[in-house]
Design an enzyme around this catalytic site. Sequence first.
Site, PDB file in Angstrom:
ATOM      1  N   ARG A  74       0.841  -1.195   0.000  1.00  0.00           N
ATOM      2  CA  ARG A  74       0.000   0.000   0.000  1.00  0.00           C
ATOM      3  C   ARG A  74       0.878   1.248   0.000  1.00  0.00           C
ATOM      4  O   ARG A  74       1.737   1.396   0.883  1.00  0.00           O
ATOM      5  CB  ARG A  74      -0.917  -0.010   1.235  1.00  0.00           C
ATOM      6  CG  ARG A  74      -1.716   1.261   1.403  1.00  0.00           C
ATOM      7  CD  ARG A  74      -2.749   1.188   2.538  1.00  0.00           C
ATOM      8  NE  ARG A  74      -3.423   2.474   2.612  1.00  0.00           N
ATOM      9  CZ  ARG A  74      -3.397   3.298   3.655  1.00  0.00           C
ATOM     10  NH1 ARG A  74      -2.768   2.939   4.771  1.00  0.00           N
ATOM     11  NH2 ARG A  74      -4.004   4.459   3.603  1.00  0.00           N
TER      12      ARG A  74
ATOM     13  N   HIS B 281      -3.066  10.940   0.914  1.00  0.00           N
ATOM     14  CA  HIS B 281      -2.508  10.732   2.253  1.00  0.00           C
ATOM     15  C   HIS B 281      -1.924  12.073   2.722  1.00  0.00           C
ATOM     16  O   HIS B 281      -0.723  12.203   2.941  1.00  0.00           O
ATOM     17  CB  HIS B 281      -1.472   9.607   2.232  1.00  0.00           C
ATOM     18  CG  HIS B 281      -1.209   8.977   3.574  1.00  0.00           C
ATOM     19  ND1 HIS B 281      -1.340   7.619   3.813  1.00  0.00           N
ATOM     20  CD2 HIS B 281      -0.828   9.515   4.760  1.00  0.00           C
ATOM     21  CE1 HIS B 281      -1.034   7.361   5.079  1.00  0.00           C
ATOM     22  NE2 HIS B 281      -0.704   8.494   5.677  1.00  0.00           N
TER      23      HIS B 281
ATOM     24  N   GLU C 192      -7.524   8.333   6.416  1.00  0.00           N
ATOM     25  CA  GLU C 192      -7.846   8.962   7.697  1.00  0.00           C
ATOM     26  C   GLU C 192      -8.391  10.374   7.568  1.00  0.00           C
ATOM     27  O   GLU C 192      -7.745  11.342   7.983  1.00  0.00           O
ATOM     28  CB  GLU C 192      -6.614   8.948   8.610  1.00  0.00           C
ATOM     29  CG  GLU C 192      -6.133   7.541   8.921  1.00  0.00           C
ATOM     30  CD  GLU C 192      -4.969   7.511   9.900  1.00  0.00           C
ATOM     31  OE1 GLU C 192      -4.369   8.562  10.169  1.00  0.00           O
ATOM     32  OE2 GLU C 192      -4.670   6.414  10.400  1.00  0.00           O
TER      33      GLU C 192
ATOM     34  N   ASN D  13      -7.216   1.456  10.063  1.00  0.00           N
ATOM     35  CA  ASN D  13      -5.889   1.737  10.596  1.00  0.00           C
ATOM     36  C   ASN D  13      -5.987   1.655  12.108  1.00  0.00           C
ATOM     37  O   ASN D  13      -6.718   2.431  12.733  1.00  0.00           O
ATOM     38  CB  ASN D  13      -5.417   3.138  10.200  1.00  0.00           C
ATOM     39  CG  ASN D  13      -5.215   3.285   8.703  1.00  0.00           C
ATOM     40  OD1 ASN D  13      -5.295   2.307   7.954  1.00  0.00           O
ATOM     41  ND2 ASN D  13      -4.953   4.495   8.259  1.00  0.00           N
TER      42      ASN D  13
ATOM     43  N   TYR E  21      -3.993   1.376  15.850  1.00  0.00           N
ATOM     44  CA  TYR E  21      -2.763   1.500  16.634  1.00  0.00           C
ATOM     45  C   TYR E  21      -2.972   1.232  18.119  1.00  0.00           C
ATOM     46  O   TYR E  21      -2.140   0.612  18.769  1.00  0.00           O
ATOM     47  CB  TYR E  21      -2.135   2.894  16.443  1.00  0.00           C
ATOM     48  CG  TYR E  21      -1.578   3.060  15.051  1.00  0.00           C
ATOM     49  CD1 TYR E  21      -0.291   2.660  14.750  1.00  0.00           C
ATOM     50  CD2 TYR E  21      -2.368   3.565  14.022  1.00  0.00           C
ATOM     51  CE1 TYR E  21       0.220   2.764  13.464  1.00  0.00           C
ATOM     52  CE2 TYR E  21      -1.876   3.673  12.728  1.00  0.00           C
ATOM     53  CZ  TYR E  21      -0.577   3.267  12.455  1.00  0.00           C
ATOM     54  OH  TYR E  21      -0.085   3.366  11.184  1.00  0.00           O
TER      55      TYR E  21
ATOM     56  N   GLU F 187      -3.418  -0.324   8.123  1.00  0.00           N
ATOM     57  CA  GLU F 187      -2.227   0.062   8.880  1.00  0.00           C
ATOM     58  C   GLU F 187      -2.298  -0.559  10.268  1.00  0.00           C
ATOM     59  O   GLU F 187      -3.344  -0.539  10.913  1.00  0.00           O
ATOM     60  CB  GLU F 187      -2.118   1.592   9.081  1.00  0.00           C
ATOM     61  CG  GLU F 187      -1.820   2.358   7.831  1.00  0.00           C
ATOM     62  CD  GLU F 187      -1.737   3.872   8.082  1.00  0.00           C
ATOM     63  OE1 GLU F 187      -1.460   4.311   9.221  1.00  0.00           O
ATOM     64  OE2 GLU F 187      -1.967   4.612   7.116  1.00  0.00           O
TER      65      GLU F 187
END
Length: 457
Positions: free
Chosen positions: A76, A120, A165, A290, A292, A350
């Site tokens: 990606r 992005h 995002e 994504n 985290y 991600e």
Amino acid sequence: MTTPFPKHFLWGAATSAYQIEGYPLADGAGASIWHRFAHTPGRVARAETGDLACDHYHRYRDDVALMAELGLNTYRFSVAWGRVLPEGRGAINQRGLDFYERLVDTLLAHGIRPMLTLYHWDLPVALHERGGWLNPDSPHWFADYAATLFRALADRVPLWVTLNEPWVVTVPGYLDGQLAPGHRDLFEPPRVAHHLLLAHAEAVAAYRTLGRHQIGLAVNLEPQHPASSAPADQTASRRRDAFINRWFLDPLLLGRYPDELADIFGLAWPDYSAESLKVIHSRPDFIGVNYYSRGLVCAAPDAPPLKAQRITPTHAELTTMGWEVYPKGLTETLCWVRDRYANPPLYITENGAAFADPAPHQGLVNDPQRVAYLRTHLQAAATALEQGVDLRGYYVWSLLDNFEWAEGYSQRFGLYQVDPHDQRRWPKTSAQFYQAVIRSHGAAVTPASGSPTAAYA
Ligand code: GBH
């Protein structure tokens, strides 16, 4: 050994243009808001910029060789809008487009399926000067840019992500001012968010007129948990959940914004037309998640507009970003998307962690914390698969240590270590671990014996 990962599961790594390419003005490219922001004193730690980054613009062949060595079957990356359209719209800069054509062809030659992110965060400055995402024409600018890329690459690129995002574009970009363009304003974010959603929807519609599918968007999701059982903390955590997790997905998939947002923004919340909400309400082919960490939330009456804030748990393992390592939250997030939005196809677009890695020793960087992070998060993804989540692939953030936005080069997320002053790439033990995972179709996620390294030794 059995593995819940389906046969055609995609194993990838992710990057973004401004964070790795370097030479952002090469070959006729137009400057982006990130180029400008990074060159504005005080915005990025130690005044670092993406001027050199990983020099991927010139070293992409070597980087694709690293991907092949890892065994990736997908990669990606994002396209820098201003390389292709220096003014953001109008004339195409063929030399900029050529770079992405070469990259895509090199990936395909190695059997690596490209996942292309159109945006992005690097808006061309020329468009920002016309109001950027605040301009009601911005969705059309984006759809035209997207159509240019579709014309050039849709026959070779099977997976498309419109926006990365949109929440980060909106909140750190226009509310808190931590990221480009660095605005701090209460009235702008709801308008920016709406234009981003329209931009996404218009690009998806343009793509579908070509009779194609496999286009989606990538959202940052993090479960929000109340820091205590106090009702005020529970309310705060629900508000933050609406603000971070539902702001973009609810209008897209359910046709309406969460009620909490009107309350959070008060007078700054616009009266959106039913017509525009109808345009936005459209199912993407997949959702990119994504992931985290989670948010541990307490009420903060003095912190407008959210009146909620994140606290750092004292007992937990933290990454150097200060984010709690919380793998269970990945299973929770994937199951939440499945339940709330009627089981859409998902990719983890991600997932990864920053740690303070040592210098290479005998050509290898020892990063046991990242190995553990990846292992436990892949286990969490496996659990979600066992619970019926339609998960199609997983992308490590990131292939290379790179320019971590306002943090500059200090935060290292890569499977390969890169020092921007010396462009050599050094594998980390996490790269070896991931290679073993891919080779075993996910079986190596679970250690074969008690030893944490047994599965890939
Ligand atoms: C991603 O964003 C980016 O897509 C990528 O470019 C970047 O390099 C990578 O992560 C690592 O940072 O409690 O309000 O501070 C990160 C998304 C969203 C994760 C905000 C942390 C914290 C919310 N981030 N979130 S807050």
